[in-house]
Motif scaffolding. Structure first.
Motif, PDB file in Angstrom:
ATOM      1  N   ARG A   1       0.585  -0.793   0.358  1.00  0.00           N
ATOM      2  CA  ARG A   1      -0.105   0.038   0.054  1.00  0.00           C
ATOM      3  C   ARG A   1       0.439   1.649  -0.222  1.00  0.00           C
ATOM      4  O   ARG A   1       2.260   0.995   0.973  1.00  0.00           O
ATOM      5  CB  ARG A   1      -1.331  -0.284   1.263  1.00  0.00           C
TER       6      ARG A   1
ATOM      7  N   THR B   1      -3.332  -0.144  -4.406  1.00  0.00           N
ATOM      8  CA  THR B   1      -2.756  -0.670  -3.674  1.00  0.00           C
ATOM      9  C   THR B   1      -1.952  -2.118  -4.350  1.00  0.00           C
ATOM     10  O   THR B   1      -2.381  -2.333  -6.009  1.00  0.00           O
ATOM     11  CB  THR B   1      -3.835  -1.890  -3.025  1.00  0.00           C
TER      12      THR B   1
ATOM     13  N   GLU C   1       4.333   0.264   2.053  1.00  0.00           N
ATOM     14  CA  GLU C   1       4.079  -0.651   3.519  1.00  0.00           C
ATOM     15  C   GLU C   1       3.822  -1.482   2.422  1.00  0.00           C
ATOM     16  O   GLU C   1       3.046  -2.084   1.768  1.00  0.00           O
ATOM     17  CB  GLU C   1       3.481   0.320   4.195  1.00  0.00           C
TER      18      GLU C   1
ATOM     19  N   THR D   1       1.265  -5.273   3.400  1.00  0.00           N
ATOM     20  CA  THR D   1       0.225  -5.801   3.738  1.00  0.00           C
ATOM     21  C   THR D   1      -0.713  -6.776   3.204  1.00  0.00           C
ATOM     22  O   THR D   1       0.390  -7.270   2.781  1.00  0.00           O
ATOM     23  CB  THR D   1      -1.023  -3.817   3.386  1.00  0.00           C
TER      24      THR D   1
END
Length: 87
Positions: free
Chosen positions: A10, A41, A68, A70
């Motif tokens: 993300r 995403t 990050e 995810t």
């Protein structure tokens, strides 16, 4: 043995092109697909033999503050290529 390792990311939408460029520069390490451009995403698809290399690149991007890691998006069906023609 799994055929493909999926690493979900993300990030801010403005960073999508950058992340794709970084992975393209490491030819063969991973293929990046945008799952949702509005939610920014992405999924990095890596062959099991290149998983460690792909995770190293992801770690570097995370440390840089670009993205990050995810879990898969809620309700994700795992179809990285989208629907077949006629679906």
């Amino acid at each position: 043995m799994r055929d493909v390792v999926a690493i979900y990311l993300r990030l801010p939408p403005r960073e999508i092109a950058y992340v794709k460029f970084v992975f393209e520069s490491y030819e063969g390490v991973g293929l990046v697909r945008t799952l949702d451009r509005r939610a920014a995403t992405l999924v990095v698809l890596a062959a099991p033999d290149f998983e460690a290399d792909a995770r190293t690149v992801v770690r570097s991007l995370v440390d840089e503050g670009v993205c990050e890691e995810t879990d898969p998006p809620a309700g994700w069906d795992g179809d990285w290529l989208g629907p077949d023609a006629g679906d």
